[in-house]
Enzyme design. Structure first.
Site, short mmCIF file in Angstrom:
data_model
loop_
_atom_site.label_atom_id
_atom_site.label_comp_id
_atom_site.label_asym_id
_atom_site.label_seq_id
_atom_site.Cartn_x
_atom_site.Cartn_y
_atom_site.Cartn_z
N TYR A 209 2.36 35.02 30.78
CA TYR A 209 1.73 33.80 30.28
C TYR A 209 0.31 33.64 30.86
O TYR A 209 -0.50 34.55 30.79
CB TYR A 209 2.61 32.58 30.56
N SER A 210 0.00 32.48 31.46
CA SER A 210 -1.38 32.19 31.82
C SER A 210 -1.91 32.96 33.01
O SER A 210 -3.11 32.90 33.29
CB SER A 210 -1.56 30.69 32.07
N ALA A 211 -1.07 33.71 33.70
CA ALA A 211 -1.62 34.62 34.70
C ALA A 211 -2.55 35.64 34.04
O ALA A 211 -3.37 36.26 34.71
CB ALA A 211 -0.50 35.33 35.46
N LYS B 102 -5.01 34.87 32.28
CA LYS B 102 -6.37 34.35 32.35
C LYS B 102 -7.18 35.00 33.47
O LYS B 102 -8.39 35.17 33.36
CB LYS B 102 -6.36 32.83 32.52
#
Length: 390
Positions: free
Chosen positions: A67-69, A71
């Site tokens: 997921y947002s890791a 980014k």
């Protein structure tokens, strides 16, 4: 009892204990954790099931959607372009992406995309999911979109849009999609198992996400039963028109199946990175030091990339956060291993970060999604690392 595989260096035995406790007490199903210190791995552990329905075990090379890791990987690509003099983070986005100037966005600098200050957290008209997975329709919609607040005056978590916004700048500057740029300029030189846009040949190594049913349905819980510090956020979750909900409803349908082959093969550089814990930690290790002859960031790039750009209560997630340029910074409730640490968590528990003061890099990936404050798995591991460093 879950069997824990892998190795830890002398002094880091507490991380193994915390990792085992994550399975016994904190809800892990399949997971891995890796810690680098001074460019070398000192923790490399894995265990549990990659797919609890079939009993497929988690192996040393099991891949996990984080997921947002993701980014952190996308931000790293942007900073590499800046380090090479090809991208000026303080120049207007429109200098690289002319269509972006529409609807009053001509003066927004690239850095505001990275630090969640551009006000472009949602779309007035969601894009069909199939079109979004193909890239062009989504970036065209974002180029035409009006900001939700005056850019630069506040910050709000660009949970989904971050990847397409920063990714399109990377594509315009480098001529390569963000996933391809990352593969060729970061993952390749470091030998990382880390993909933004999964090759079909790697699909068999990917763990299956597990979504336990929450004990409390926040969409219907009475607000007077919610702790005061979380009441405003829960109220926003119960309002379909709130920015908190609309920030994650960019596609039609809004729900995205991140277990699907189609979604994993696409490039969604905010949220569909797939990696091992080793790959995540190794990337961060190369930002703060040399790893097998490779260092990604110069000291000057590292300082610029990790300098605070925004702090305070976030307009979307409604909790205090601190943003650098693409990375999150420690806050009182999540101190990581020290004040100079930087990195990014992902939905449900994953976490990658580095701490240049201690020469440490950390990666934790897991397939059991646990939401909210009750998830203490990553923090327990970080606490154990911090104790080892002390």
């Amino acid at each position: 009892m879950t069997v824990i595989h892998g190795e830890v260096a002398v002094g880091f035995e507490g991380v193994r204990e915390a990792f085992a406790a994550n399975f016994a007490q904190r809800g892990d199903v399949g997971a891995a954790v890796c810690v680098y210190r001074d460019g070398r791995p000192v923790v490399d552990l894995w265990g549990g099931d990659a797919d609890p329905d079939t009993g497929r075990p988690w192996e040393r090379d099991t891949l996990q959607l984080v997921y947002s890791a993701t980014k952190g990987a996308t931000a790293t690509a942007a900073h590499l372009l800046a380090q090479r003099g090809e991208l000026d983070l303080d120049a207007p986005v429109a200098a690289y992406w002319p269509e972006f100037a529409a609807n009053g966005k001509a003066d927004i600098p690239v850095r505001w995309l990275l630090s969640h200050r551009a006000g472009l957290v949602t779309l007035d008209r969601p894009v069909p999911l199939g079109d979004a997975l193909g890239w062009d329709a989504m970036v065209a919609a974002l180029a035409a979109q009006r900001p939700q607040w005056e850019p630069g005056t506040a910050h709000g978590y660009h949970g989904r849009t971050f990847g397409w916004l920063v990714g399109e700048v990377i594509r315009r500057v480098s001529g390569r999609t963000p996933g391809r740029f990352f593969a060729e300029e970061v993952a390749g030189p470091l030998g990382l198992d880390f993909f933004v846009g999964l090759p079909a040949a790697e699909r068999g190594r990917v763990s299956r996400m597990v979504y336990p049913k929450p004990e409390v349905d926040l969409s219907t819980v009475p607000l007077d039963a919610v702790p005061p510090e979380a009441r405003e956020f829960v109220a926003a979750l119960q309002d379909p028109g709130s920015l908190s909900n609309r920030a994650f409803a960019l596609t039609d349908p809004a729900e995205i199946d991140f277990n699907s082959a189609e979604v994993q093969a696409a490039e969604i550089p905010a949220s569909n990175g797939i990696c091992t814990a080793r790959g995540l930690a190794r990337m961060y290790a190369a930002l703060v030091g040399e790893v097998d002859g490779v260092r990604l960031f110069s000291p000057g790039t590292l300082a610029a990339a990790t300098a605070e750009q925004a702090a305070g209560v976030d307009r979307v997630i409604m909790f205090p956060v601190r943003f650098a340029s693409g990375y999150m910074l420690p806050v009182e409730t999540n101190p990581l291993t020290g004040p100079r640490a930087f990195g990014h968590p992902g939905r449900g528990g994953s976490l990658g970060f580095a701490d240049p003061e201690h020469g440490v890099a950390f990666g934790y990936v897991m397939n059991s999604v646990v939401e909210g404050a009750e998830d203490t798995r990553a923090s327990a591991l970080v606490d154990a690392v911090r104790s080892a460093l002390a």
